[in-house]
Design a protein around this motif. Structure first.
Motif, PDB file in Angstrom:
ATOM      1  N   GLY A  30      55.930  56.614   4.906  1.00 38.39           N
ATOM      2  CA  GLY A  30      56.849  55.953   5.678  1.00 38.39           C
ATOM      3  C   GLY A  30      56.256  55.645   7.143  1.00 38.39           C
ATOM      4  O   GLY A  30      55.120  56.197   7.370  1.00 38.39           O
ATOM      5  N   PRO A  32      59.514  52.762   6.850  1.00 37.67           N
ATOM      6  CA  PRO A  32      59.774  51.241   6.268  1.00 37.67           C
ATOM      7  C   PRO A  32      59.528  50.311   7.578  1.00 37.67           C
ATOM      8  O   PRO A  32      60.048  50.685   8.776  1.00 37.67           O
ATOM      9  CB  PRO A  32      61.338  51.256   5.859  1.00 37.67           C
ATOM     10  N   LEU A  35      62.620  49.378   9.701  1.00 41.34           N
ATOM     11  CA  LEU A  35      63.259  50.471  10.280  1.00 41.34           C
ATOM     12  C   LEU A  35      62.350  50.824  11.592  1.00 41.34           C
ATOM     13  O   LEU A  35      62.883  51.193  12.642  1.00 41.34           O
ATOM     14  CB  LEU A  35      63.522  51.485   9.435  1.00 41.34           C
ATOM     15  N   LEU A 183      61.737  59.347   5.466  1.00 47.49           N
ATOM     16  CA  LEU A 183      61.210  58.193   6.339  1.00 47.49           C
ATOM     17  C   LEU A 183      59.990  58.344   6.911  1.00 47.49           C
ATOM     18  O   LEU A 183      59.502  57.466   7.386  1.00 47.49           O
ATOM     19  CB  LEU A 183      62.384  57.732   7.159  1.00 47.49           C
ATOM     20  N   HIS A 224      69.913  51.952  10.776  1.00 53.94           N
ATOM     21  CA  HIS A 224      69.114  51.144   9.386  1.00 53.94           C
ATOM     22  C   HIS A 224      68.973  52.114   8.044  1.00 53.94           C
ATOM     23  O   HIS A 224      68.344  51.670   7.400  1.00 53.94           O
ATOM     24  CB  HIS A 224      67.799  50.902  10.000  1.00 53.94           C
ATOM     25  N   TRP A 225      69.375  53.389   8.290  1.00 55.68           N
ATOM     26  CA  TRP A 225      69.146  54.214   6.986  1.00 55.68           C
ATOM     27  C   TRP A 225      69.812  53.777   5.951  1.00 55.68           C
ATOM     28  O   TRP A 225      69.379  53.660   4.886  1.00 55.68           O
ATOM     29  CB  TRP A 225      69.688  55.867   7.395  1.00 55.68           C
ATOM     30  N   THR A 230      65.989  49.325   3.398  1.00 57.64           N
ATOM     31  CA  THR A 230      65.384  50.512   3.730  1.00 57.64           C
ATOM     32  C   THR A 230      65.702  51.231   2.177  1.00 57.64           C
ATOM     33  O   THR A 230      64.842  52.172   1.674  1.00 57.64           O
ATOM     34  CB  THR A 230      66.436  51.578   4.463  1.00 57.64           C
ATOM     35  N   TRP A 233      63.192  50.100  -0.167  1.00 60.35           N
ATOM     36  CA  TRP A 233      61.663  50.432   0.242  1.00 60.35           C
ATOM     37  C   TRP A 233      61.500  51.928  -0.108  1.00 60.35           C
ATOM     38  O   TRP A 233      60.478  52.302  -0.802  1.00 60.35           O
ATOM     39  CB  TRP A 233      61.626  50.416   1.958  1.00 60.35           C
TER      40      TRP A 233
END
Length: 324
Positions: A30, A32, A35, A183, A224-225, A230, A233
């Protein structure tokens, strides 16, 4: 004077930065790009909405979502809320994340460890913590039974589940969601709780939250989660992690490490001798000593990229050469 109870974690210590960190169970892939761009563009000049209303609507039912400053803050706040609502026992997975027990001990609550769901037999109004999949083992169960207790499921590692399906959870369970590990952004303390109903525990947990519990960056991360980008990704990341995990397990098996099963990107392993963790640290490689989990001689490792695996292999061969 009372000696404070302090948690023990992996990740950075007070020594030189590790070149290769196998101790963290966060994703090495992570974050992304989209994000990360949103987090970097977060407006730090203004307070977020103190009620986080738009964010709560995005994440679920506005009346049942509670933002938290990461999992650790959520664990502390929910344990206190449970105590104020009359819970007197706290059941925690063993081995398991130490903050569950520490939060209960700090409040004088009885801590009851369990290894299997069948071990949970509350004798008083209870809070039961479930970590699914479990840290530090990476283990999962087929299904969770109905429990006569307040049940909170820590789902920090669900996005990092590499094998198997998510088991059925106990009816009426709360859920604690902490996306930052999946993430690769553990430095941003942001999570949220989903309550099954707006009951007394929910009301107390809401009132116990500090003002502006989430920073602007935390709001951006959680906004954005749930996005399609996301989640796509993350699906690709899991594919890569499966391949890397297979290679890393094979590397350790070739060097006579005992390894426990896991459905995640981290697992417990036992090296041929118990002094490997400090000797690897001397070589710029960090693993998580599992002694604080009640597993002396074991370590927890996470999947890392091929270059890190090559460094680990070289360091282990050097150690073996010294001992031969």
């Amino acid at each position: 004077m009372t000696i404070p109870l302090l948690p023990e974690h992996g990740g950075p210590d007070d020594g030189p930065a590790a070149a290769f960190d196998f101790s963290t169970n966060a994703s090495p892939l992570g974050p992304p790009p989209a994000l990360l761009a949103a987090v970097q563009a977060a407006d730090r000049r203004s307070y977020p909405d103190p009620g986080y209303r738009a964010l709560r609507r995005l994440l679920g039912d506005e009346d049942l979502v509670l933002p938290t400053a990461g999992g650790a803050e959520g664990i502390r706040r929910l344990t206190l809320a449970a105590m104020l609502a009359g819970r007197r026992e706290v059941w925690v997975p063993q081995p398991g994340f130490g903050d569950y027990a520490l939060a209960a001990q700090a409040l004088g609550l009885a801590v009851k460890p369990y290894a299997e769901p069948a071990d949970i037999r509350p004798a008083a109004p209870a809070l039961v913590w479930i970590c699914e999949p479990c840290n530090p083992t990476g283990a999962s169960v087929a299904a969770w039974p109905e429990l006569d207790a307040l049940v909170i499921v820590d789902r920090a590692y669900e996005p990092l589940r590499l094998q198997g399906d998510t088991p059925a959870l106990p009816p009426g369970a709360w859920q604690l969601v902490c996306p930052n590990k999946a993430l690769g952004l553990t430095g941003i303390r942001a999570g949220y709780v989903i309550a099954p109903a707006a009951d007394e525990v929910w009301a107390r947990a809401l009132s116990l939250a500090p003002s502006w519990v989430l920073s602007a960056e935390g709001v951006a991360l959680l906004t954005h989660w749930p996005s399609t980008d996301t989640q796509a990704w993350l699906a690709d990341a899991r594919t890569t992690l499966r391949r890397w995990t297979t290679a890393q397990r094979a590397l350790l098996a070739d060097l006579d490490w005992l390894q426990r099963p896991s459905c995640t990107n981290f697992w417990l392993a036992r090296p041929p001798r118990p002094d490997y963790a400090p000797r690897l640290r001397e070589r710029g490689i960090r693993v998580r000593d599992a002694s604080s989990f009640g597993l002396p001689g074991w370590v927890r490792l996470s999947t890392q990229p091929p270059a890190a695996q090559q460094a680990l292999q070289q360091a282990l061969l050097e150690i073996e050469g010294e001992d031969s």
